[in-house]
Design an enzyme around this catalytic site. Structure first.
Site, short mmCIF file in Angstrom:
data_model
loop_
_atom_site.label_atom_id
_atom_site.label_comp_id
_atom_site.label_asym_id
_atom_site.label_seq_id
_atom_site.Cartn_x
_atom_site.Cartn_y
_atom_site.Cartn_z
CG ASP A 124 -21.51 -66.85 -0.52
OD1 ASP A 124 -22.56 -66.71 -0.93
OD2 ASP A 124 -20.55 -67.59 -0.58
CD GLU A 144 -33.59 -66.78 0.07
OE1 GLU A 144 -32.45 -66.68 0.39
OE2 GLU A 144 -34.14 -67.97 0.39
CG HIS A 147 -20.61 -71.64 -2.52
ND1 HIS A 147 -19.64 -71.30 -2.76
CD2 HIS A 147 -21.58 -70.68 -2.16
CE1 HIS A 147 -19.63 -69.95 -2.13
NE2 HIS A 147 -20.79 -69.47 -1.79
CG HIS A 148 -24.86 -70.75 -3.48
ND1 HIS A 148 -25.14 -71.81 -2.47
CD2 HIS A 148 -24.85 -69.50 -2.68
CE1 HIS A 148 -25.07 -71.26 -1.24
NE2 HIS A 148 -24.97 -69.82 -1.28
N GLY A 158 -52.47 -66.75 -7.56
CA GLY A 158 -53.49 -67.53 -6.57
C GLY A 158 -52.65 -68.42 -5.99
CG ASP A 216 -57.36 -72.91 9.46
OD1 ASP A 216 -57.37 -73.14 8.02
OD2 ASP A 216 -58.16 -73.42 10.22
CG ASN A 237 -61.72 -71.98 7.09
OD1 ASN A 237 -60.53 -72.47 7.03
ND2 ASN A 237 -62.29 -71.48 6.21
N GLY A 240 -58.69 -75.92 7.57
CA GLY A 240 -57.95 -76.57 6.54
C GLY A 240 -58.18 -75.80 5.10
CD GLU A 286 -56.53 -76.10 -3.11
OE1 GLU A 286 -57.33 -76.55 -4.12
OE2 GLU A 286 -55.30 -75.61 -3.23
#
Length: 572
Positions: A38, A60, A123-124, A421, A451, A478, A480, A484
């Site tokens: 708004d 966003e 608000h916000h 990253g 994925d 692959n 996951g 990591e």
């Protein structure tokens, strides 16, 4: 409320929002990313009035990623959010732009000047009457801020921050109170383009630096060139490539510098990234007695865990705001002018052979064509399929590291987020890049994303469909978060994901079955057949490929980098 400028004082009155978006358009930006809220709705009414297109996004964060991808292809981007709830969702994306030198204008619609003056509980907000809190947050990830309030200096502030954005190649932050959009400002200013030219180097200092560089260059027995991302970000690609062509010196790029050099040149030898490099590349670079380093960003992932073996005593660094020759630094001397003069004056040099680098799959990596696809086989094969002027995006993970082993055709634009990253960046960035590519002539846009990463931004595919964009999306299935797993927790539950029926998402997001297509590829031969399909390769509409690969198969460079990251994470 904001104080109006008397119309009698304006030669060509124009609404402020029209002025703002006209300046954005003058940057070469044709599409605006973001979401309505708004506090920015009145401002958004001016987007079509100046001939810009509202791209729109689903959230966003993705909008910020999209503006990032758009800017990497077009040279600058713009994202519009609303106060507080909208802008904070975009902060991660804008921080990535700051980290990686990507010029994006972040325009934030704020409450009216009257509301701010009266400290209304709106608000916000945080409910504490502080309307500057979010602007203060964004100062840390912006090279310039225009926290606008009064029309009398609004146009000047806009020009100032946009100039800084282009000169520093980093994001800027502009607030537009809801009642400022329609306030009159001086439109005559628009007849004078903003000057984005870099300040000239001090001539005497530049000449001295050029002489010093030439002295060491002519004395070197086996010099090499190493090009990195800041050559792209700080508009030194033309000077860099002319230097590479004319010198004939063996030339390599860092991972973040992929795409900065014409890789069809005979003296281009591939990617240097310390221990993650091809053995021939590593030997030539590290045994060189002079490395001409252009636009270096020596981060962990860009150097395979800080495994560069290059002495500063054998290095000349060219940057946007200094040149360093061995340990002697010359501040305020921009690389563009120095590179140009060195190229003009260098004459004959000692040129060593450049190692062979092609998209031929090594014999050891060929394997059974009916067998599973491996990283070592995939990336050279992708290189054989790529076309000149493709836009190629790779997500943080196996794709980011694997693309190193691909030799690009002429004019390929590479986009990856090696330094920041942020997992999930590439899907939103693909939307922005595909839109920019469409505006430039519909060059193919190709995304390689894991994925796990895909699940973070998958809904942005709906924006691609809505805008009739035609990317080819390879989702590497692959199981996951492989990157990591290599750092920590190979079998940990937190690195697992729910398996999706990815191919069905185009239908879920409303794609016309006649203007979209999906594929599942599990063997090398199936991928070769797909690459040989002329319709597929012509990219006539959005296409989605499920590309299955082994769970713990990764490029060598990723494994080395993750090992170093794991050790650093564990240090006390």
């Amino acid at each position: 409320m904001a104080t109006d400028i008397p119309l009698a004082n304006l030669k060509e009155p124009i609404d402020f929002a029209e002025y703002l978006f006209t300046r954005i358009k003058q940057l070469g930006i044709q599409s605006i990313h973001g979401l309505p809220g708004d506090y920015n709705l009145v401002t958004l009414d001016y987007v079509p009035k100046v001939g810009l297109t509202w791209a729109g996004n689903v959230n966003e964060l993705n909008a910020g990623y999209a503006a990032d991808g758009y800017a990497r292809v077009k040279g600058a981007g713009c994202v519009v959010t609303t106060f507080g709830v909208g802008e904070l969702s975009a902060v991660n994306a804008l921080a990535g732009c700051y980290s990686e030198f990507v010029p994006v204008a972040h325009i934030v619609g704020t409450p009216s000047t009257r509301s701010i003056r009266n400290n209304m509980l709106l608000h916000h907000t945080l409910g504490n009457g502080d309307f500057n809190v979010f602007a203060n947050m964004s100062k840390q990830i912006s090279c310039a801020v225009a926290n606008l309030f009064e029309p009398h200096d609004a146009a000047q502030q806009v020009d100032n921050v946009l100039r800084e954005m282009m000169l520093q190649s980093r994001p800027v932050y502009i607030t537009v109170p809801s009642d400022l959009s329609s306030k009159k400002v001086e439109g005559e200013r628009l007849k004078t383009p903003i000057d984005f030219s870099y300040p000239a180097n001090d001539l005497e200092k530049e000449e001295y630096v050029v002489d010093v560089v030439l002295k060491y260059l002519h004395a070197a027995k086996n010099p090499v060139i190493l090009v990195d991302a800041c050559a792209i970000r700080h508009r030194a690609v033309a000077e860099t490539n002319e230097f590479v062509r004319k010198s004939g010196l063996p030339t390599f790029c860092a991972p973040m510098g992929k795409g900065a050099v014409d890789e069809t040149l005979p003296n281009y030898g591939g990617v240097y990234a310390g221990d993650g490099s091809n053995e021939n590349v590593r030997e030539i670079v590290e045994s060189s007695d002079l490395v001409l380093s252009i636009g270096a960003i020596k981060s962990d992932f860009n150097t395979t865990g800080f495994t560069y073996q290059i002495s500063q005593l054998q290095t000349i660094d060219f940057h946007s705001n200094y040149v360093r020759v061995r340990w002697s630094e010359y501040p305020g001397i921009r690389m563009n002018g120095v590179l140009k003069k060195v190229t003009e004056r260098m004459g004959k040099l000692n040129v060593s052979p450049t190692p062979a680098f092609s998209n031929k799959v090594a014999a050891v990596d060929q394997g059974d064509l009916n067998g599973e696809i491996t990283q070592a086989w995939l990336w050279p094969t992708v290189g054989q399929w790529l076309q000149p002027h493709d836009v190629v995006l790779t997500e943080t993970g196996t794709a980011n590291f694997g693309i190193w082993e691909t030799r690009f055709p002429k004019g390929v634009v590479a986009a990856s987020q090696v330094l920041w990253g942020s997992i999930g960046w590439s899907v939103g960035a693909c939307q922005g890049a595909a839109l920019a590519a469409k505006e430039l002539g519909d060059n193919r846009t190709i995304l390689f994303v894991g994925d796990g990463s895909f699940q973070l931004g998958a809904q942005e595919v709906s924006t691609m469909i809505r805008r009739n964009l035609k990317p080819i999306i390879f989702c590497i299935c692959n199981d996951g978060y492989t990157i990591e797993r290599f750092i920590h927790g190979e079998d940990a539950e937190y690195n697992d994901i729910q398996e999706w029926k990815n191919k069905e998402l185009l239908n879920v997001f409303g794609a016309d079955p006649k203007k979209s297509k999906t594929f599942t590829v599990k063997t090398k031969q199936q991928l070769l057949d797909l690459f040989a399909d002329k319709e597929f390769s012509s990219a006539p509409y959005i296409q989605f490929v499920e590309l299955y690969m082994p769970k713990m198969d990764a490029p060598k460079s990723l494994a080395i980098t993750c090992e170093v990251a794991a050790k650093n994470n564990a240090k006390q």
